[in-house]
Scaffold this motif. Sequence first.
Motif, PDB file in Angstrom:
ATOM      1  N   ARG A  48     -16.054 -24.678  94.296  1.00  0.00           N
ATOM      2  CA  ARG A  48     -16.422 -24.464  95.842  1.00  0.00           C
ATOM      3  C   ARG A  48     -16.010 -25.483  96.810  1.00  0.00           C
ATOM      4  NH1 ARG A  48     -22.407 -23.035  96.784  1.00  0.00           N
ATOM      5  NH2 ARG A  48     -21.530 -21.123  96.012  1.00  0.00           N
ATOM      6  N   LYS A  49     -15.842 -27.000  96.164  1.00  0.00           N
ATOM      7  CA  LYS A  49     -15.326 -28.043  97.033  1.00  0.00           C
ATOM      8  C   LYS A  49     -13.918 -27.768  97.101  1.00  0.00           C
ATOM      9  CE  LYS A  49     -18.326 -31.556  95.332  1.00  0.00           C
ATOM     10  NZ  LYS A  49     -18.408 -32.747  94.463  1.00  0.00           N
ATOM     11  N   VAL A  50     -13.286 -27.369  96.030  1.00  0.00           N
ATOM     12  CA  VAL A  50     -11.661 -27.028  96.146  1.00  0.00           C
ATOM     13  C   VAL A  50     -11.446 -25.891  97.170  1.00  0.00           C
ATOM     14  CG1 VAL A  50      -9.563 -26.356  94.852  1.00  0.00           C
ATOM     15  CG2 VAL A  50     -10.996 -27.985  93.850  1.00  0.00           C
ATOM     16  N   GLY A  51     -12.223 -25.016  97.153  1.00  0.00           N
ATOM     17  CA  GLY A  51     -12.024 -23.544  97.791  1.00  0.00           C
ATOM     18  C   GLY A  51     -12.113 -24.312  99.434  1.00  0.00           C
ATOM     19  N   VAL A  52     -13.333 -24.737  99.535  1.00  0.00           N
ATOM     20  CA  VAL A  52     -13.417 -25.264 101.192  1.00  0.00           C
ATOM     21  C   VAL A  52     -12.282 -26.052 101.515  1.00  0.00           C
ATOM     22  CG1 VAL A  52     -15.126 -26.447 102.680  1.00  0.00           C
ATOM     23  CG2 VAL A  52     -15.986 -24.755 100.808  1.00  0.00           C
ATOM     24  N   THR A  53     -11.784 -26.988 100.720  1.00  0.00           N
ATOM     25  CA  THR A  53     -10.752 -27.968 101.152  1.00  0.00           C
ATOM     26  C   THR A  53      -9.632 -27.141 101.367  1.00  0.00           C
ATOM     27  OG1 THR A  53     -11.869 -29.700  99.819  1.00  0.00           O
ATOM     28  CG2 THR A  53      -9.437 -30.048 100.353  1.00  0.00           C
ATOM     29  N   LEU A  54      -9.108 -26.200 100.324  1.00  0.00           N
ATOM     30  CA  LEU A  54      -8.143 -25.528 100.582  1.00  0.00           C
ATOM     31  C   LEU A  54      -7.921 -24.560 102.021  1.00  0.00           C
ATOM     32  CD1 LEU A  54      -7.079 -24.435  96.943  1.00  0.00           C
ATOM     33  CD2 LEU A  54      -6.037 -26.190  98.325  1.00  0.00           C
ATOM     34  N   GLY A  55      -9.178 -23.967 102.048  1.00  0.00           N
ATOM     35  CA  GLY A  55      -9.287 -22.971 103.223  1.00  0.00           C
ATOM     36  C   GLY A  55      -9.184 -23.975 104.432  1.00  0.00           C
ATOM     37  N   GLY A  56      -9.628 -25.223 104.648  1.00  0.00           N
ATOM     38  CA  GLY A  56      -9.692 -26.074 105.784  1.00  0.00           C
ATOM     39  C   GLY A  56      -8.124 -26.494 106.017  1.00  0.00           C
ATOM     40  N   ILE A  57      -7.239 -26.554 104.933  1.00  0.00           N
ATOM     41  CA  ILE A  57      -6.095 -27.020 105.094  1.00  0.00           C
ATOM     42  C   ILE A  57      -5.204 -25.780 105.540  1.00  0.00           C
ATOM     43  CG2 ILE A  57      -4.114 -27.654 103.882  1.00  0.00           C
ATOM     44  CD1 ILE A  57      -5.842 -29.215 102.025  1.00  0.00           C
ATOM     45  N   ALA A  58      -5.604 -24.480 105.136  1.00  0.00           N
ATOM     46  CA  ALA A  58      -5.128 -23.461 105.679  1.00  0.00           C
ATOM     47  C   ALA A  58      -5.107 -23.145 106.858  1.00  0.00           C
ATOM     48  CB  ALA A  58      -5.346 -22.207 104.694  1.00  0.00           C
ATOM     49  N   LEU A  59      -6.419 -23.341 107.489  1.00  0.00           N
ATOM     50  CA  LEU A  59      -6.612 -23.131 108.789  1.00  0.00           C
ATOM     51  C   LEU A  59      -6.068 -24.243 109.812  1.00  0.00           C
ATOM     52  CD1 LEU A  59     -10.592 -22.287 108.786  1.00  0.00           C
ATOM     53  CD2 LEU A  59      -8.675 -20.831 109.502  1.00  0.00           C
ATOM     54  N   ILE A  60      -5.972 -25.487 109.163  1.00  0.00           N
ATOM     55  CA  ILE A  60      -5.334 -26.412 110.121  1.00  0.00           C
ATOM     56  C   ILE A  60      -3.779 -26.217 110.083  1.00  0.00           C
ATOM     57  CG2 ILE A  60      -4.536 -28.635 110.098  1.00  0.00           C
ATOM     58  CD1 ILE A  60      -7.579 -29.443 108.736  1.00  0.00           C
ATOM     59  N   GLY A  61      -3.123 -25.589 109.089  1.00  0.00           N
ATOM     60  CA  GLY A  61      -1.750 -25.340 109.013  1.00  0.00           C
ATOM     61  C   GLY A  61      -1.546 -24.167 109.883  1.00  0.00           C
ATOM     62  N   ALA A  62      -2.497 -23.181 110.169  1.00  0.00           N
ATOM     63  CA  ALA A  62      -2.327 -21.910 110.995  1.00  0.00           C
ATOM     64  C   ALA A  62      -2.167 -22.577 112.431  1.00  0.00           C
ATOM     65  CB  ALA A  62      -3.522 -21.078 110.747  1.00  0.00           C
TER      66      ALA A  62
END
Length: 62
Positions: A48-62
């Motif tokens: 869950r920690k990895v998923g939330v971190t990757l989701g945040g990075i993806a949103l910042i990248g978008a």
Amino acid sequence: MKTKRKLLSHIISLGLFMGIASGATATEMEMPTTPTQQFRRIEQPLGRKVGVTLGGIALIGA
């Protein structure tokens, strides 16, 4: 190509709007004022920690 970009921008805008709206309602909730209440640490699974971190990075990248 332009329609995909337009659709993606609408989805991101809707997500931001919903996030801001839910944040506003969360701050309006009354907080208990008992002095004995303390915060408890809640352990989260690594996935869950990895998923939330990757989701945040993806949103910042978008």
